[in-house]
Design an enzyme around this catalytic site. Structure first.
Site, PDB file in Angstrom:
ATOM      1  N   LYS A  30       0.829  -1.184   0.036  1.00  0.00           N
ATOM      2  CA  LYS A  30       0.098   0.182  -0.070  1.00  0.00           C
ATOM      3  C   LYS A  30       0.862   1.111  -0.201  1.00  0.00           C
ATOM      4  CE  LYS A  30      -1.600   2.937   2.482  1.00  0.00           C
ATOM      5  NZ  LYS A  30      -1.782   4.095   2.288  1.00  0.00           N
ATOM      6  N   GLY A  80       5.052   3.999   9.820  1.00  0.00           N
ATOM      7  CA  GLY A  80       4.129   5.172  10.076  1.00  0.00           C
ATOM      8  C   GLY A  80       4.029   5.839  11.306  1.00  0.00           C
ATOM      9  N   SER A  81       2.768   6.509  11.735  1.00  0.00           N
ATOM     10  CA  SER A  81       2.790   7.193  12.999  1.00  0.00           C
ATOM     11  C   SER A  81       2.431   6.210  14.024  1.00  0.00           C
ATOM     12  CB  SER A  81       1.796   7.947  12.739  1.00  0.00           C
ATOM     13  OG  SER A  81       0.524   7.598  12.435  1.00  0.00           O
ATOM     14  N   GLY A 136      -0.197   2.960  13.909  1.00  0.00           N
ATOM     15  CA  GLY A 136       0.416   1.752  14.362  1.00  0.00           C
ATOM     16  C   GLY A 136      -0.539   1.070  15.445  1.00  0.00           C
ATOM     17  N   GLU A 170       6.931  -0.367  12.788  1.00  0.00           N
ATOM     18  CA  GLU A 170       7.977   0.764  12.792  1.00  0.00           C
ATOM     19  C   GLU A 170       7.326   1.931  12.773  1.00  0.00           C
ATOM     20  OE1 GLU A 170      11.132   0.020  12.968  1.00  0.00           O
ATOM     21  OE2 GLU A 170      10.929  -2.045  12.356  1.00  0.00           O
ATOM     22  N   CYS A 190      11.602   9.181  11.270  1.00  0.00           N
ATOM     23  CA  CYS A 190      11.356   8.674  12.448  1.00  0.00           C
ATOM     24  C   CYS A 190      12.440   8.418  13.708  1.00  0.00           C
ATOM     25  CB  CYS A 190      10.666   7.196  12.464  1.00  0.00           C
ATOM     26  SG  CYS A 190      11.575   6.333  11.478  1.00  0.00           S
ATOM     27  N   GLU A 248       6.597  13.532  18.999  1.00  0.00           N
ATOM     28  CA  GLU A 248       7.142  13.609  17.831  1.00  0.00           C
ATOM     29  C   GLU A 248       6.860  14.780  16.932  1.00  0.00           C
ATOM     30  OE1 GLU A 248       6.523  10.154  15.069  1.00  0.00           O
ATOM     31  OE2 GLU A 248       8.637  10.207  14.828  1.00  0.00           O
TER      32      GLU A 248
END
Lengths: 479, 163
Positions: A178, A230-231, A235, A252, A286, A386
């Site tokens: 995706k 991703g975020s 997640g 991740e 990240c 973050e």
């Protein structure tokens, strides 16, 4: 203009169900980079069906690991041959500075080579009979986990795609990738390379899609494993879906990594190192080192060096090789970074350089000023959350123990580093900080080494043999 | 999934006397194991040995007779659901791919085995084994040995260079 009006479904270029194409626009000046097909749930059904059929009945999981490795090695050669074109396209799509996309795209062949080495020496079927009773044999097989849904973000699309697809495919899995709408074009380009490399029919699909369609994919009953980058918020959602359905999942996610500057640090090495570790990929990264913990004995001196480094960073057109930091990927991301700069000022942090204003002459793009805050308390939101943009916070400490405590006082646990002239002292700190990777004096870690997060930074690891093992199921056979 | 024990089917079973001595509405009073055996009978499996009633034992206790069903289809609930008691089902197969297909047609994926004595083509079955598909509900992770130990660690990669 580069257009991909069709979706890549099981190796075929097919018309999307939805006729309307999505527009990919440059975050530098909103010019049209190209148009791409966008997947909706019926396209996901087709892609998962193709992957399911290829896994349950096709040749890919049944051929030898060496045969699969030959296809991946061929893919990697083809990818390397188009590295400049891929870097140009990625920079146009997501605004990542060209020096960074060029460097990471070239590094991908090394990343894939490390996976190929891991697959070559991987114990696909291992006889552990010496540990069992006489007359019986015990074999441990490592078999592919099944159909993988790989969901990746826009910040380093080929890196995050290949760190999933390469081990998944080497293990014998089939996959649906995706892609983010922001980087739909460069991600669809991967389909051309996999076809040219000779990947069998059905094994891989690439679908640019929005969040709803992405959730449809990860929830699909035909999917066995979800691999996500991703975020942390996304997640958590994916992990809850995986938990309900007992799917395998690796994540991740975000980070707020600490760089610890001890009183014996080499400040030249520090400021040159943090330029890359903190601000690489526009700091939309990240694993960026965004909390700088500095020993009080060298606080002012270190601040002055960091201020000079941040002010030296060139901000502008990401396609210009002289640019160090390009625009943020979207207007909402730009506004998010600016709102955090306002927040830092409100929280009482000292603004050393940068600020919430858009840099001069760059109002046509999603630009922000690289910003440095000092006298930050680790409990402030700008130290805990973050930001995903070029904003650093500097936090003072007195002892090594206090530095470790502050570094660990974070919901995240992705990366970090320590700067010291005493390697053993640095390693002692590295062993105490609860993060998946850690560097002493900015050393780059080997591409064989696992990468991933403790705590809210994720589940599982990527890269090398540990990354390969995320795509297998163990089976113990006794005879 | 499977063949639901519909009310009509239950009534038919009741009428034909295959549940002799059992009052259907009172099944909830049975030990869970006995209820599973009753379910097998209701679904039309052939009870080879065992019983749907709790064995009467002078010392009391929660006993179930070890039970064997034959002529079972893998679509039946007794073939699909975990009994967690001494109830075995026997499913016949004819063709070479049959046993692997039937074994893999399960939401679970924990264990299994092949018996060479009764199956002359066992070796070929092993080699023709199809990889399992679908999300499997037997769990995540592994226990025992080195792999079991690895469930309790976090990897940390440290890179160092002298300043």
């Amino acid at each position: 203009m580069i257009n991909y009006p069709k979706l890549y479904v099981g190796g075929q270029w097919v018309e999307p169900t939805r006729a309307e194409l999505l527009e990919v626009r440059s975050p530098h000046d909103q010019s049209l980079v190209g148009r791409a097909a966008e997947a909706t749930p019926p396209d996901v059904d087709r892609a998962v069906r193709a992957a399911r059929e290829a896994f349950d009945n096709g040749p890919w999981p049944r051929m030898s690991a060496a045969e699969r490795a030959r296809v991946i090695a061929r893919f990697s050669e083809l990818h390397a041959a188009r590295a400049d074109e891929i870097a140009d396209l990625t920079t146009a799509e997501n605004g990542s500075a060209r020096w960074f996309t060029g460097w990471t795209t070239k590094a991908l062949s090394e990343q894939t080579a490390a996976f190929l080495r891991a697959a070559d020496s991987f114990a696909w079927e291992e006889d552990i009979s010496r540990a069992t009773a006489e007359g019986t044999r015990t074999l441990v097989r490592r078999e592919p986990v099944g159909v993988v849904a790989a969901v990746i973000p826009w910040n380093a699309p080929h890196q995050s795609a290949l760190v999933k697809l390469v081990p998944a495919l080497l293990a014998g899995c089939t996959a649906v990738l995706k892609a983010s709408p922001e980087t739909a074009l460069s991600t669809l380009l991967l389909g051309e390379l996999f076809n040219e490399a000779g990947l069998p029919e059905g094994v891989l699909s690439i679908l640019p899609a929005d969040r709803e369609t992405s959730e449809y994919l990860v929830s699909h009953p035909g999917v066995d494993k979800i691999a996500f980058t991703g975020s942390t918020a996304a997640g958590r959602r994916i992990a809850s879906i995986a938990g309900e359905q007992l799917k395998r999942v690796s994540l991740e996610l975000g980070g707020k990594s600490a760089a610890i500057v001890l009183d014996d640090a080499d400040l030249d090495a520090l400021s040159e190192g943090l330029k890359f570790l903190s601000f690489g990929n526009n700091a939309e990264n990240c694993v960026a080192h965004t909390r700088i913990l500095v020993h009080r004995g060298r606080y002012d001196e270190t601040l002055a060096r960091l201020k000079g480094m941040v002010e030296s960073l060139t901000v502008g057109d990401p396609a210009d090789p002289a640019t160090f930091i390009g625009p943020m990927v979207r207007e909402d991301q730009q506004q998010r970074v600016i709102s955090y700069i306002h927040l830092g000022i409100e929280e009482g942090a000292r603004l050393v350089t940068g600020g919430p204003e858009v840099p001069e002459g760059l109002a046509h793009g999603y630009y922000v000023r690289p910003t440095l805050f000092a006298d930050v308390d680790n409990s402030m939101r700008i130290a805990q959350e973050e930001i995903f943009g070029p904003v650093l916070v500097v936090i003072p400490f007195d002892t090594d123990e206090e530095a470790v405590r502050i570094a660990n006082d974070s919901p995240y646990g992705l990366g970090g580093g320590v700067w010291t002239s005493d390697e053993e002292r640095g390693l002692a700190i590295a062993r105490q900080v609860r993060t998946g990777t850690f560097s002493v004096n900015g050393a780059p870690h080997s591409l064989e080494g696992p990468f991933g997060g403790y705590k809210a930074s994720g589940i599982g690891r990527e890269f090398g043999p540990v990354g390969l093992s995320q795509y297998i199921e163990y089976k113990t056979v006794s005879v | 999934m499977g063949a639901p024990a519909t009310t009509a089917y239950r009534a038919n079973v009741w009428a034909t006397g295959r549940l002799t001595g059992v009052q259907w509405p009172r099944l909830h009073r049975f030990h869970r194991g006995c209820r599973r055996i009753v379910l097998g009978v209701v679904e039309g499996a052939r009870l080879v040995t065992g019983d749907t009633r709790t064995p009467e034992r002078p010392e009391g206790g929660h006993h179930v007779r070890p039970t064997l069903f034959a002529d079972v289809e893998s679509a039946l609930r007794i073939a699909r659901e975990e009994d967690f008691g001494p109830v075995l089902i026997v499913i016949p197969f004819d063709d070479e791919d049959g046993p692997v297909r039937i074994a893999n047609d399960s939401k679970y994926g924990l264990a299994g085995g092949v018996s060479p004595g009764g199956c002359p083509s066992t070796a070929s079955h092993r080699h023709r084994r199809r990889l399992r598909g679908g999300a499997k509900s037997s769990g995540i992770g592994r226990e025992f040995g080195a792999t079991g130990l690895a469930q309790y660690i976090e990897y940390k990669t440290i890179a160092a260079i002298a300043a």
